[in-house]
Scaffold this motif. Structure first.
Motif, PDB file in Angstrom:
ATOM      1  N   GLU A   1       4.553  19.390 -12.757  1.00  0.00           N
ATOM      2  CA  GLU A   1       4.941  18.436 -11.529  1.00  0.00           C
ATOM      3  C   GLU A   1       3.637  17.310 -11.808  1.00  0.00           C
ATOM      4  OE1 GLU A   1       5.138  19.218  -6.964  1.00  0.00           O
ATOM      5  OE2 GLU A   1       3.281  19.511  -7.722  1.00  0.00           O
TER       6      GLU A   1
ATOM      7  N   ARG B   1      -3.663  16.516  -5.657  1.00  0.00           N
ATOM      8  CA  ARG B   1      -3.348  18.101  -6.091  1.00  0.00           C
ATOM      9  C   ARG B   1      -4.320  18.624  -7.000  1.00  0.00           C
ATOM     10  NH1 ARG B   1       0.685  14.347  -5.674  1.00  0.00           N
ATOM     11  NH2 ARG B   1       0.692  13.835  -8.008  1.00  0.00           N
TER      12      ARG B   1
ATOM     13  N   GLU C   1      -3.697  22.509  -6.627  1.00  0.00           N
ATOM     14  CA  GLU C   1      -2.533  22.678  -6.251  1.00  0.00           C
ATOM     15  C   GLU C   1      -1.805  23.951  -6.469  1.00  0.00           C
ATOM     16  OE1 GLU C   1       0.557  21.055  -3.777  1.00  0.00           O
ATOM     17  OE2 GLU C   1      -1.773  20.621  -4.374  1.00  0.00           O
TER      18      GLU C   1
ATOM     19  N   ASP D   1      -8.757  15.390  -1.645  1.00  0.00           N
ATOM     20  CA  ASP D   1      -7.457  15.127  -0.987  1.00  0.00           C
ATOM     21  C   ASP D   1      -6.416  14.696  -2.089  1.00  0.00           C
ATOM     22  OD1 ASP D   1      -5.548  14.558   0.793  1.00  0.00           O
ATOM     23  OD2 ASP D   1      -6.251  12.563   1.309  1.00  0.00           O
TER      24      ASP D   1
ATOM     25  N   ARG E   1       3.720  19.128   2.541  1.00  0.00           N
ATOM     26  CA  ARG E   1       2.307  18.790   2.034  1.00  0.00           C
ATOM     27  C   ARG E   1       2.217  17.252   2.165  1.00  0.00           C
ATOM     28  NH1 ARG E   1       2.924  19.733  -4.611  1.00  0.00           N
ATOM     29  NH2 ARG E   1       4.279  18.112  -5.025  1.00  0.00           N
ATOM     30  N   LYS E   2       0.766  16.901   2.142  1.00  0.00           N
ATOM     31  CA  LYS E   2       0.537  15.609   2.248  1.00  0.00           C
ATOM     32  C   LYS E   2       0.763  14.927   0.910  1.00  0.00           C
ATOM     33  CE  LYS E   2      -3.488  12.781   3.080  1.00  0.00           C
ATOM     34  NZ  LYS E   2      -4.698  12.580   3.581  1.00  0.00           N
ATOM     35  N   GLN E   3       1.464  13.483   0.872  1.00  0.00           N
ATOM     36  CA  GLN E   3       1.717  12.869  -0.355  1.00  0.00           C
ATOM     37  C   GLN E   3       0.499  12.291  -0.612  1.00  0.00           C
ATOM     38  OE1 GLN E   3       4.626  13.164  -2.133  1.00  0.00           O
ATOM     39  NE2 GLN E   3       4.825  14.408  -0.470  1.00  0.00           N
ATOM     40  N   THR E   4      -0.172  12.364  -1.884  1.00  0.00           N
ATOM     41  CA  THR E   4      -1.291  12.005  -2.237  1.00  0.00           C
ATOM     42  C   THR E   4      -1.171  11.106  -3.948  1.00  0.00           C
ATOM     43  OG1 THR E   4      -1.903  13.923  -3.338  1.00  0.00           O
ATOM     44  CG2 THR E   4      -2.611  13.515  -1.094  1.00  0.00           C
ATOM     45  N   VAL E   5      -2.066  10.361  -3.999  1.00  0.00           N
ATOM     46  CA  VAL E   5      -2.159   9.596  -5.287  1.00  0.00           C
ATOM     47  C   VAL E   5      -2.305  10.328  -6.658  1.00  0.00           C
ATOM     48  CG1 VAL E   5      -2.677   7.390  -4.164  1.00  0.00           C
ATOM     49  CG2 VAL E   5      -4.601   8.980  -5.290  1.00  0.00           C
TER      50      VAL E   5
ATOM     51  N   LEU F   1       5.124  13.520 -11.677  1.00  0.00           N
ATOM     52  CA  LEU F   1       4.678  12.633 -10.741  1.00  0.00           C
ATOM     53  C   LEU F   1       3.828  11.760 -11.024  1.00  0.00           C
ATOM     54  CD1 LEU F   1       3.767  15.187  -7.768  1.00  0.00           C
ATOM     55  CD2 LEU F   1       5.680  13.989  -7.797  1.00  0.00           C
TER      56      LEU F   1
ATOM     57  N   ILE G   1       6.249  22.308  -0.480  1.00  0.00           N
ATOM     58  CA  ILE G   1       6.251  20.863  -1.066  1.00  0.00           C
ATOM     59  C   ILE G   1       7.013  19.815   0.094  1.00  0.00           C
ATOM     60  CG2 ILE G   1       7.906  19.520  -2.699  1.00  0.00           C
ATOM     61  CD1 ILE G   1       7.516  21.987  -4.547  1.00  0.00           C
TER      62      ILE G   1
END
Length: 223
Positions: free
Chosen positions: A179, A25, A29, A23, A218-222, A183, A215
């Motif tokens: 990216e 990128r 990704e 879970d 998509r789910k925001q992940t750490v 990020l 973008i």
């Protein structure tokens, strides 16, 4: 028979691909971007992962999947479709690029795209040396060297060897890595502004309608 075949195609088009990864990128990704650009129907199978004491991974779903023997190299990502399972992130990326026409117009263009991709991989190795692979007490100095020396050197090489024309897998690989740097707070997106060819390739990627949709959704992940 034709109706039967059409029905089969319709069923297959509904979630045609299944991409399994953690879970985040990470190493998947680029493949997610390629599936989005290709307009594919696909399942984004995300395995939960968290971090325990000392940075130990907590990932029981992955551990069970690995123990089952279904992962060809005991790793993720894997791509499943029509009874096939493809392992190794770069193999998945190249397969999807060929499938969706993101690998140049001929063998020579494909080879030049491969060369650019290897240049992106070289840059990623230098980044990993300064971060994930570095000893804790050395990370700060190594990252400073990466940003001051290795990054501009490799950006100049990639700028010189960028492949013009339609969007390609090389562009997607570079954009995904850029990216990750942005990020992660290592650079700002304008780091490519002084490299005209690279900037143009990134803009081509960023303005792709399906990339924009991916973008946004998509789910925001750490990571």
């Amino acid at each position: 028979n034709s109706n039967s075949n059409n029905n089969k195609k319709h069923v297959m088009a509904d979630k045609q691909y299944k991409l399994t990864y953690f879970d985040g990128r990470g190493l998947a990704e680029t493949s997610r971007f390629l599936l989005a650009i290709g307009g594919a129907k696909w399942e984004d199978n995300r395995l939960p992962i968290s971090f325990g004491e000392g940075g130990a991974y907590i990932r029981p779903e992955f551990d069970a999947l690995k123990a089952s023997g279904v992962l060809p190299f005991g790793q993720v990502p894997v791509l499943e479709f029509e009874g096939n399972i493809i392992a190794q992130s770069k193999a998945i990326e190249r397969y999807l690029a060929r499938t969706f026409g993101l690998y140049g117009a001929n063998d020579v263009e494909a080879a030049k795209i491969d060369a650019f991709s290897e240049g992106v991989a070289d840059l990623r190795v230098e980044y990993n040396k300064a971060t994930y692979w570095a000893k804790a007490e050395e990370k700060e100095a190594l990252l400073a060297t990466f940003l001051e020396t290795h990054l501009p050197k490799h950006l100049a090489l990639l700028d010189k060897n960028a492949v013009s024309g339609a969007l390609s897998v090389g562009d997607v690989q570079f954009a995904a890595f850029l990216e990750a740097l942005v990020l992660g707070g290592k650079v700002t997106a304008d780091v490519v502004d002084k490299y005209a060819n690279l900037k143009a390739r990134v803009e081509l990627f960023n303005t792709n309608e399906n990339v924009v949709k991916h973008i946004a959704a998509r789910k925001q992940t750490v990571f």
